[in-house]
Write a protein that holds these residues in place. Structure first.
Motif, PDB file in Angstrom:
ATOM      1  N   ALA A  30     -46.666  14.604  -5.960  1.00 46.80           N
ATOM      2  CA  ALA A  30     -47.565  13.830  -6.881  1.00 46.80           C
ATOM      3  C   ALA A  30     -47.857  12.978  -5.178  1.00 46.80           C
ATOM      4  O   ALA A  30     -49.367  12.324  -5.907  1.00 46.80           O
ATOM      5  CB  ALA A  30     -46.423  12.576  -7.894  1.00 46.80           C
ATOM      6  N   ILE A  31     -46.961  12.968  -4.101  1.00 44.38           N
ATOM      7  CA  ILE A  31     -47.890  12.168  -3.317  1.00 44.38           C
ATOM      8  C   ILE A  31     -49.516  13.713  -2.583  1.00 44.38           C
ATOM      9  O   ILE A  31     -50.441  13.043  -2.322  1.00 44.38           O
ATOM     10  CB  ILE A  31     -47.163  12.322  -2.635  1.00 44.38           C
ATOM     11  CG1 ILE A  31     -45.912  11.124  -2.168  1.00 44.38           C
ATOM     12  CG2 ILE A  31     -47.741  11.703  -1.013  1.00 44.38           C
ATOM     13  CD1 ILE A  31     -45.058  10.853  -1.736  1.00 44.38           C
ATOM     14  N   LEU A  67     -43.337   7.256   7.055  1.00 41.21           N
ATOM     15  CA  LEU A  67     -42.694   7.406   6.718  1.00 41.21           C
ATOM     16  C   LEU A  67     -42.810   8.973   5.531  1.00 41.21           C
ATOM     17  O   LEU A  67     -42.457   9.725   5.289  1.00 41.21           O
ATOM     18  CB  LEU A  67     -41.909   6.898   6.171  1.00 41.21           C
ATOM     19  CG  LEU A  67     -40.347   7.233   5.738  1.00 41.21           C
ATOM     20  CD1 LEU A  67     -39.776   8.465   6.569  1.00 41.21           C
ATOM     21  CD2 LEU A  67     -39.365   6.728   5.010  1.00 41.21           C
ATOM     22  N   SER A  68     -44.452   8.566   4.930  1.00 45.08           N
ATOM     23  CA  SER A  68     -44.438   8.775   4.294  1.00 45.08           C
ATOM     24  C   SER A  68     -45.666  10.325   3.853  1.00 45.08           C
ATOM     25  O   SER A  68     -45.844  10.699   3.439  1.00 45.08           O
ATOM     26  CB  SER A  68     -45.382   8.089   2.914  1.00 45.08           C
ATOM     27  OG  SER A  68     -46.699   7.145   3.316  1.00 45.08           O
ATOM     28  N   ASN A  69     -46.288  10.616   5.368  1.00 50.87           N
ATOM     29  CA  ASN A  69     -47.141  11.256   5.557  1.00 50.87           C
ATOM     30  C   ASN A  69     -46.844  11.308   7.195  1.00 50.87           C
ATOM     31  O   ASN A  69     -47.851  12.121   7.968  1.00 50.87           O
ATOM     32  CB  ASN A  69     -48.371  10.810   5.121  1.00 50.87           C
ATOM     33  CG  ASN A  69     -49.839  12.013   5.798  1.00 50.87           C
ATOM     34  OD1 ASN A  69     -49.700  12.419   5.325  1.00 50.87           O
ATOM     35  ND2 ASN A  69     -50.372  10.912   6.383  1.00 50.87           N
ATOM     36  N   LEU A  81     -50.764   3.319   1.687  1.00 50.90           N
ATOM     37  CA  LEU A  81     -52.141   3.535   1.236  1.00 50.90           C
ATOM     38  C   LEU A  81     -51.922   4.630   3.328  1.00 50.90           C
ATOM     39  O   LEU A  81     -53.379   5.152   3.168  1.00 50.90           O
ATOM     40  CB  LEU A  81     -52.610   1.752   2.758  1.00 50.90           C
ATOM     41  CG  LEU A  81     -53.141   1.440   1.427  1.00 50.90           C
ATOM     42  CD1 LEU A  81     -53.300   0.028   2.062  1.00 50.90           C
ATOM     43  CD2 LEU A  81     -53.533   1.868   0.873  1.00 50.90           C
ATOM     44  N   PHE A  82     -51.132   4.928   3.772  1.00 54.56           N
ATOM     45  CA  PHE A  82     -51.672   5.876   4.688  1.00 54.56           C
ATOM     46  C   PHE A  82     -51.497   7.107   4.280  1.00 54.56           C
ATOM     47  O   PHE A  82     -52.135   8.241   4.855  1.00 54.56           O
ATOM     48  CB  PHE A  82     -50.301   5.385   5.800  1.00 54.56           C
ATOM     49  CG  PHE A  82     -50.490   6.904   6.554  1.00 54.56           C
ATOM     50  CD1 PHE A  82     -51.381   6.860   7.345  1.00 54.56           C
ATOM     51  CD2 PHE A  82     -49.129   7.766   7.152  1.00 54.56           C
ATOM     52  CE1 PHE A  82     -50.773   8.415   9.020  1.00 54.56           C
ATOM     53  CE2 PHE A  82     -49.490   8.553   8.486  1.00 54.56           C
ATOM     54  CZ  PHE A  82     -50.115   8.892   9.159  1.00 54.56           C
ATOM     55  N   VAL A  83     -51.260   7.740   3.255  1.00 55.79           N
ATOM     56  CA  VAL A  83     -51.316   8.973   2.661  1.00 55.79           C
ATOM     57  C   VAL A  83     -52.711   9.174   1.743  1.00 55.79           C
ATOM     58  O   VAL A  83     -52.897   9.794   0.958  1.00 55.79           O
ATOM     59  CB  VAL A  83     -50.388   8.919   1.286  1.00 55.79           C
ATOM     60  CG1 VAL A  83     -49.061   8.963   1.724  1.00 55.79           C
ATOM     61  CG2 VAL A  83     -50.069   8.261   0.097  1.00 55.79           C
ATOM     62  N   LYS A  84     -53.115   7.823   1.527  1.00 59.30           N
ATOM     63  CA  LYS A  84     -55.000   7.812   0.904  1.00 59.30           C
ATOM     64  C   LYS A  84     -54.729   8.817  -0.459  1.00 59.30           C
ATOM     65  O   LYS A  84     -55.546  10.002  -0.383  1.00 59.30           O
ATOM     66  CB  LYS A  84     -56.147   8.951   2.130  1.00 59.30           C
ATOM     67  CG  LYS A  84     -55.532   8.206   3.665  1.00 59.30           C
ATOM     68  CD  LYS A  84     -56.110   9.287   4.266  1.00 59.30           C
ATOM     69  CE  LYS A  84     -56.089   8.772   5.724  1.00 59.30           C
ATOM     70  NZ  LYS A  84     -54.648   8.894   6.434  1.00 59.30           N
TER      71      LYS A  84
END
Length: 507
Positions: A338-339, A367-369, A423-426
């Motif tokens: 999903a990300i 962490l998420s990207n 927001l870092f994963v845009k």
């Protein structure tokens, strides 16, 4: 006038790089409900931790007088012995133990060398009656709702013959009915002679319950207001808390909603195998580009379950139905999918599921990207610092440095770190689950402003919220969820709290 049961004079407490409390003075009259308010990071919880002995005498300067005696608490047990009990936002109960075991944990009733379980159960039943909780004391705490657990905590405090009860954000995780029941209990305890200090961000509840309100800002005492003299109202509290007047807590809606449908769910179902029932039933909804879509409903209605089942299904529900992102049919079996596709989900529980508290700000944001800042599989630490500082500045995260541990930040700033991480994963679609839970009015305004800026840039936002003013103030369109079903949809200009509540209780 009754004498003060508590006086704290010139309390100063410092942590590395920050003065949390600066010459704070605070007094509470015996038999009153005294509310302590202020923005996240104002020093409210720190002041109460000084009082209760979490921060022992010697780690702060100033003087504490309780019941006419100067106190120098070295630990929590010292404050409990004189009749002070504190109940934190994160409840300190042991889920696998029974209610009666939790109530007398550390304060066991003994017959000789053995615990007298018969007397324990009898006394626990008496304590539960005092807090008006009609449950079997032999039930395990893990099987209770959050509101019931909160009452068990209060029963535990009453079992120690408490004179001063401190509650830190007691209604933050409660629904409206449980919140009102708790406030009524505080009034009843007041009639029984128990003095209460309540920390809360919910100003309407403060106005409803307080005899006196003290406002802290930036670690300093700003003022103490007497509710019985008409000194307490929402505008006055906000002005003292943030140091300025906020004319409108919700930014003006000046963004454009496009016709393009970015995200859509068709006949979406989710079955929870643990509960043995469907938690989402034939849900159909769509989200347009540049739109904030609010999802309203009572706690347990299935809003969070709907979001999680669409976000790669991390809870392992049995799902069926169709999901479309930018017109393309999708099938996510893991959140990472999903990300990667452009969906992000900010959890309602930032501490347990949104952040790694023992890591610092920069590590949480990246962490998420991590792939974005990695070279040959190794994280580029310089790039990580640059990215973290960009979000620190753009989101106004109040921290001395991005190397600061997230657990040391206020709730509002923790929420901004969580937002920065996603927001870092845009993402094209950002799901915000209770985005302002447990944060103060000033931080709420900042979160709302960020949301408004994001949709102006073309992002689509799904906002789940239990606060109806927030739903009405921020949404372009509203879906109401009831018992796992979407009970209705309406544009915000047609919505009222009464209409939403009518639909929320439909099934």
């Amino acid at each position: 006038m009754k004498p003060p049961i508590l006086e704290m004079k010139n309390i100063t407490k410092e942590f590395p790089g920050v003065k949390a409390l600066s010459d704070v003075s605070f007094a509470v009259t015996e038999g009153e409900i005294h509310c302590l308010v202020g923005e996240n990071g104002a020093g409210k919880s720190t002041l109460m931790k000084v009082l209760s002995g979490v921060y022992p005498h010697g780690e702060y300067s100033g003087e504490i007088t309780f019941n006419g005696q100067v106190q120098k608490f070295s630990r929590i047990n010292d404050s409990e012995k004189v009749g002070i009990a504190i109940i934190y936002q994160e409840l300190a109960l042991i889920p696998e133990l029974t209610v009666y075991e939790n109530i007398f944990l550390g304060n066991e009733i003994r017959k000789g060398m053995m615990v007298d379980w018969n007397e324990t159960i009898k006394r626990a039943t008496e304590m539960l009656k005092k807090v008006k909780l009609d449950i079997n004391p032999a039930v395990k705490v893990k099987d209770l709702g959050v509101g019931q657990q909160q009452l068990v905590e209060i029963a535990k405090a009453l079992s120690r013959e408490v004179k001063l009860l401190i509650l830190d954000e007691p209604t933050s995780a409660l629904n409206e009915d449980d919140s009102q029941n708790l406030l009524q209990l505080l009034r009843d305890l007041k009639e029984q002679g128990v003095t209460c200090i309540m920390i809360s961000h919910k100003l309407k509840e403060v106005i409803q319950i307080a005899d006196t309100v003290t406002v802290l800002r930036d670690g300093k005492t700003i003022c103490t207001l007497d509710a019985h003299k008409g000194e307490v109202n929402e505008n006055v509290l906000i002005k003292h808390m943030v140091g300025r007047e906020i004319e409108n807590i919700y930014p003006p809606k000046e963004h454009q909603v496009f016709d393009e449908v970015v995200f859509e769910a068709r006949n979406w179902n989710a079955y929870n195998p643990v509960l043995g029932r469907k938690v989402v039933k034939n849900a159909n909804f769509k989200v347009k580009k540049g739109e904030i879509v609010g999802f309203a409903g009572l706690m347990g209605s299935g809003r969070t379950e709907l979001a999680l089942s669409l976000f790669g299904n991390p809870e392992g529900y049995h799902v069926e139905g169709e999901v479309y992102l930018k017109g393309k049919k999708q099938h996510f079996t893991h959140p990472q999918q999903a990300i990667n596709a452009g969906i992000a989900y900010l959890s309602e529980d930032r501490k347990a599921k949104g952040l790694v508290l023992i890591q610092d700000v920069k590590e949480n944001i990246s962490l998420s990207n991590l792939a974005e800042i990695a070279k040959r599989g190794v994280v580029d630490k310089n790039a990580e610092i640059v990215v973290a500082n960009e979000y620190k500045n753009s989101l106004n995260i109040k921290t001395p440095t991005v190397a600061q541990k997230v657990q040391n930040l206020s709730g509002g700033n923790q929420q901004k770190v969580c937002l920065g991480k996603w927001l870092f994963v845009k993402p094209d679609v950002l799901i915000l689950d209770e985005p302002t839970r447990g944060i103060d009015v000033g931080a709420k305004y900042e979160i709302y402003t960020i949301m408004t800026q994001l949709v102006r840039q073309g992002m689509s936002i799904i906002m789940i919220s239990s606060e109806l003013p927030e739903i009405l103030g921020m949404s372009d369109r509203i879906y109401v969820v009831s018992s796992g079903k979407i009970a209705g949809e309406m544009p915000v200009h047609e919505a009222t709290q009464e209409k939403i509540m009518e639909l929320a209780t439909e099934y």
